[in-house]
Motif scaffolding. Structure first.
Motif, PDB file in Angstrom:
ATOM      1  N   GLY A 106      -0.964  12.454   9.253  1.00  0.00           N
ATOM      2  CA  GLY A 106      -2.424  12.507   9.110  1.00  0.00           C
ATOM      3  C   GLY A 106      -3.134  12.234  10.423  1.00  0.00           C
ATOM      4  O   GLY A 106      -4.158  12.850  10.736  1.00  0.00           O
ATOM      5  N   THR A 111      -5.670  10.393  -1.252  1.00  0.00           N
ATOM      6  CA  THR A 111      -6.276   9.522  -0.235  1.00  0.00           C
ATOM      7  C   THR A 111      -6.498   8.141  -0.861  1.00  0.00           C
ATOM      8  O   THR A 111      -6.423   7.968  -2.081  1.00  0.00           O
ATOM      9  CB  THR A 111      -7.607  10.110   0.278  1.00  0.00           C
ATOM     10  N   ASP A 112      -6.793   7.167   0.021  1.00  0.00           N
ATOM     11  CA  ASP A 112      -6.824   5.772  -0.427  1.00  0.00           C
ATOM     12  C   ASP A 112      -7.777   5.530  -1.604  1.00  0.00           C
ATOM     13  O   ASP A 112      -8.902   6.009  -1.623  1.00  0.00           O
ATOM     14  CB  ASP A 112      -7.212   4.865   0.745  1.00  0.00           C
ATOM     15  N   ASP A 149      -5.806  14.448  12.455  1.00  0.00           N
ATOM     16  CA  ASP A 149      -7.092  13.924  12.940  1.00  0.00           C
ATOM     17  C   ASP A 149      -7.273  14.199  14.435  1.00  0.00           C
ATOM     18  O   ASP A 149      -8.363  14.562  14.884  1.00  0.00           O
ATOM     19  CB  ASP A 149      -7.185  12.411  12.664  1.00  0.00           C
ATOM     20  N   GLY A 199      -7.812  16.225   8.509  1.00  0.00           N
ATOM     21  CA  GLY A 199      -6.933  16.975   7.608  1.00  0.00           C
ATOM     22  C   GLY A 199      -7.636  18.085   6.842  1.00  0.00           C
ATOM     23  O   GLY A 199      -7.247  19.255   6.957  1.00  0.00           O
ATOM     24  N   PRO A 200      -8.676  17.746   6.082  1.00  0.00           N
ATOM     25  CA  PRO A 200      -9.335  18.791   5.302  1.00  0.00           C
ATOM     26  C   PRO A 200      -9.935  19.897   6.192  1.00  0.00           C
ATOM     27  O   PRO A 200      -9.855  21.082   5.861  1.00  0.00           O
ATOM     28  CB  PRO A 200     -10.453  18.042   4.562  1.00  0.00           C
ATOM     29  N   ASN A 243      -2.860  18.276   1.113  1.00  0.00           N
ATOM     30  CA  ASN A 243      -2.836  19.559   1.833  1.00  0.00           C
ATOM     31  C   ASN A 243      -2.201  20.652   0.969  1.00  0.00           C
ATOM     32  O   ASN A 243      -1.036  20.549   0.573  1.00  0.00           O
ATOM     33  CB  ASN A 243      -2.050  19.379   3.143  1.00  0.00           C
ATOM     34  N   GLY A 301      -2.724  10.722   1.974  1.00  0.00           N
ATOM     35  CA  GLY A 301      -3.779  11.706   2.239  1.00  0.00           C
ATOM     36  C   GLY A 301      -3.279  13.111   2.529  1.00  0.00           C
ATOM     37  O   GLY A 301      -3.846  14.095   2.038  1.00  0.00           O
ATOM     38  N   SER A 322       0.446   9.828   5.237  1.00  0.00           N
ATOM     39  CA  SER A 322      -0.948   9.396   5.280  1.00  0.00           C
ATOM     40  C   SER A 322      -1.445   9.367   6.713  1.00  0.00           C
ATOM     41  O   SER A 322      -0.781   9.859   7.627  1.00  0.00           O
ATOM     42  CB  SER A 322      -1.070   8.015   4.637  1.00  0.00           C
ATOM     43  N   GLY A 323      -2.627   8.772   6.910  1.00  0.00           N
ATOM     44  CA  GLY A 323      -3.196   8.681   8.252  1.00  0.00           C
ATOM     45  C   GLY A 323      -2.421   7.700   9.114  1.00  0.00           C
ATOM     46  O   GLY A 323      -2.360   7.831  10.331  1.00  0.00           O
ATOM     47  N   GLY A 324      -1.824   6.703   8.481  1.00  0.00           N
ATOM     48  CA  GLY A 324      -1.121   5.671   9.240  1.00  0.00           C
ATOM     49  C   GLY A 324       0.392   5.750   9.139  1.00  0.00           C
ATOM     50  O   GLY A 324       1.093   5.146   9.942  1.00  0.00           O
ATOM     51  N   HIS A 357       1.034   4.224  -2.869  1.00  0.00           N
ATOM     52  CA  HIS A 357       0.805   5.672  -2.682  1.00  0.00           C
ATOM     53  C   HIS A 357       1.830   6.481  -3.477  1.00  0.00           C
ATOM     54  O   HIS A 357       1.503   7.496  -4.086  1.00  0.00           O
ATOM     55  CB  HIS A 357       0.930   6.039  -1.195  1.00  0.00           C
ATOM     56  N   HIS A 399       0.814  -1.213   0.000  1.00  0.00           N
ATOM     57  CA  HIS A 399       0.000   0.000   0.000  1.00  0.00           C
ATOM     58  C   HIS A 399       0.859   1.279   0.000  1.00  0.00           C
ATOM     59  O   HIS A 399       0.511   2.277  -0.648  1.00  0.00           O
ATOM     60  CB  HIS A 399      -0.905  -0.041   1.242  1.00  0.00           C
TER      61      HIS A 399
HETATM   62  O1  KG4 Z   1      -3.757   7.936   2.585  1.00  0.00           O
HETATM   63  P1  KG4 Z   1      -4.994   7.986   3.409  1.00  0.00           P
HETATM   64  O2  KG4 Z   1      -6.315   8.084   2.707  1.00  0.00           O
HETATM   65  O3  KG4 Z   1      -5.112   6.759   4.368  1.00  0.00           O
HETATM   66  C1  KG4 Z   1      -4.044   6.085   4.931  1.00  0.00           C
HETATM   67  O4  KG4 Z   1      -3.376   5.302   4.195  1.00  0.00           O
HETATM   68  O5  KG4 Z   1      -3.821   6.322   6.140  1.00  0.00           O
HETATM   69  O6  KG4 Z   1      -4.805   9.241   4.394  1.00  0.00           O
HETATM   70  C2  KG4 Z   1      -5.811   9.672   5.256  1.00  0.00           C
HETATM   71  C3  KG4 Z   1      -5.247  10.825   6.093  1.00  0.00           C
HETATM   72  C4  KG4 Z   1      -6.180  11.272   7.223  1.00  0.00           C
HETATM   73  O7  KG4 Z   1      -5.443  11.314   8.414  1.00  0.00           O
HETATM   74  C5  KG4 Z   1      -6.609  12.667   6.785  1.00  0.00           C
HETATM   75  O8  KG4 Z   1      -6.874  13.541   7.866  1.00  0.00           O
HETATM   76  C6  KG4 Z   1      -5.421  13.127   5.979  1.00  0.00           C
HETATM   77  O9  KG4 Z   1      -5.007  11.967   5.281  1.00  0.00           O
HETATM   78  N1  KG4 Z   1      -5.764  14.193   5.027  1.00  0.00           N
HETATM   79  C7  KG4 Z   1      -5.238  15.439   5.095  1.00  0.00           C
HETATM   80  C8  KG4 Z   1      -5.873  16.184   4.066  1.00  0.00           C
HETATM   81  N2  KG4 Z   1      -6.750  15.351   3.394  1.00  0.00           N
HETATM   82  C9  KG4 Z   1      -6.661  14.134   4.013  1.00  0.00           C
HETATM   83  N3  KG4 Z   1      -4.334  15.980   5.924  1.00  0.00           N
HETATM   84  C10 KG4 Z   1      -4.011  17.271   5.753  1.00  0.00           C
HETATM   85  N4  KG4 Z   1      -4.580  18.065   4.805  1.00  0.00           N
HETATM   86  C11 KG4 Z   1      -5.494  17.569   3.941  1.00  0.00           C
HETATM   87  N5  KG4 Z   1      -6.045  18.353   3.010  1.00  0.00           N
END
Ligand code: KG4
Ligand code: ZN
Length: 345
Positions: free
Chosen positions: A169, A313-314, A173, A186-187, A286, A282, A142-144, A121, A117
């Motif tokens: 990320g 994002t995923d 959150d 994030g958004p 930004n 994700g 990303s979030g993780g 990305h 994964h």
């Molecule tokens: O890549 P992703 O969809 O999932 C993982 O693989 O973790 O990333 C999700 C993360 C979330 O923590 C979300 O808050 C963050 O990406 N995210 C952002 C933005 N859009 C999504 N963080 C900062 N700014 C953004 N615009």
């Protein structure tokens, strides 16, 4: 548009809380792509609940694949391979995608391809680029995960550094949750940051002056908590924070994260001698980060590829990295297992 003589791969993504499928051709055409988000299911918990995620994947995986094939106007027997993300991610979530993929591979007599994964990305940067983006420094935000890799090519990478605690990320959150903003954070934080002062609070930037390529965002998160609520017990649900303070905390927090990400991405190019950076995940959506990294790359004569917004994002389209594995003949047996934890290569 369909190209009849090119091989077609069904890619399946279920590592966390998005159930996704896509059909991609050999030359990276996207014939169909569906992403079923679970944000509504996890919002009330301000984060992903693994059990809920896994069960939602069970409900959705086959309908999502079915819809993807319909959108692509294809039948299962038009496919040439089945690909699935089997690492890293939540165990229950990964299991659903992997079992679905293996079942389809067996039933259709098709080769099975495993996708990492994180590398997917980064591969998202290749999707709409006519130039080859590898070799490069690859950054996953990303979030993780928040990780840096040195890529010789799409399939060969060495781990350079990463977060020792929260991912970028995840920090977005958690800060959003403290500020009473919706999930995913994030958004929402980024929107508030647009009306705030990035210098209002002097938040910590861990490791920024260190030589390593690691990150730490947990101290930053604690500093934000103190700025909002001070020390001691607090019920964030009833805490009243002025709109201006929400915007200023968001902007100052975001700037601290961006400073760390930009500094280490550039440092990784200096350490490796590479002249190209690819960023996915994700947080790569930004706008402040995209802008400031672009400026830093221009100043350092580096080429920057950031994943197209729709593939930050995923999603399953980034599973197009499976094309490279198909070409290299890297197929899996039907015993393919999940690997929930990160393997650092
Ligand atoms: O890549 P992703 O969809 O999932 C993982 O693989 O973790 O990333 C999700 C993360 C979330 O923590 C979300 O808050 C963050 O990406 N995210 C952002 C933005 N859009 C999504 N963080 C900062 N700014 C953004 N615009
Ligand atoms: Zn991801």
């Amino acid at each position: 548009m369909e190209t009849p003589n090119k091989f077609k791969i069904l890619c399946i993504e279920s590592t966390c809380d998005e159930t996704a499928a896509a059909v991609i051709t050999e030359n990276r055409e996207v014939l169909g792509s569906v992403v079923a988000s679970q944000d509504d299911l996890h919002e009330q918990f301000n984060g992903v609940v693994p059990e809920i995620a896994a069960r939602a994947h069970v409900q959705r995986i086959i309908p999502v694949i079915d819809q993807t094939l319909k959108n692509a106007e294809l039948q299962l027997n038009d496919l040439d391979a089945i690909a699935v993300c089997n690492t890293p991610g939540l165990s229950g979530s990964l299991l659903v995608g992997v079992v679905a993929a293996k079942s389809l591979a067996l039933a259709c007599g098709l080769p099975l391809i495993a996708i990492n994964h994180l590398h997917a990305h980064v591969y998202a940067c290749q999707l709409e680029s006519t130039e080859p983006v590898f070799p490069c420094v690859g950054m996953i935000v990303s979030g993780g995960h928040t990780h840096l890799y040195q890529y010789q090519n799409a399939l060969t990478a060495q781990y350079l550094g990463g977060t020792i605690d929260d991912a970028a990320g995840e920090a977005f959150d958690k800060v959003a949750s403290m500020l009473g903003l919706p999930y995913p954070g994030g958004p929402a934080v980024s929107q508030k940051a647009a009306n705030g002062d990035p210098k209002a609070f002097d938040f910590p930037r861990s490791f920024i002056h260190d030589k390593n390529l690691d990150f730490s965002f947990s101290g930053l998160k604690t500093a934000v908590r103190y700025a909002i609520a001070g020390p001691g017990e607090v019920d964030f649900k009833t805490l009243e924070i002025s709109e201006q303070k929400i915007c200023d905390v968001s902007a100052s927090f975001q700037q601290a994260v961006v400073d760390c990400l930009v500094k280490k991405a550039i440092a990784a190019t200096k350490q490796t001698g590479l002249k190209t950076i690819c960023v996915g995940g994700g947080v790569a959506a930004n706008s402040s980060f995209r802008e400031q990294l672009r400026q830093a790359c221009d100043q350092n004569q580096l080429t920057l590829h950031i994943a197209p917004l729709k593939y930050c994002t995923d999603n399953a389209v980034m599973g197009a990295i499976a094309i490279e594995r198909y070409k290299a003949g890297l197929f899996e047996s039907l015993e393919l297992d999940i690997q929930p934890g990160l393997i650092r290569h």
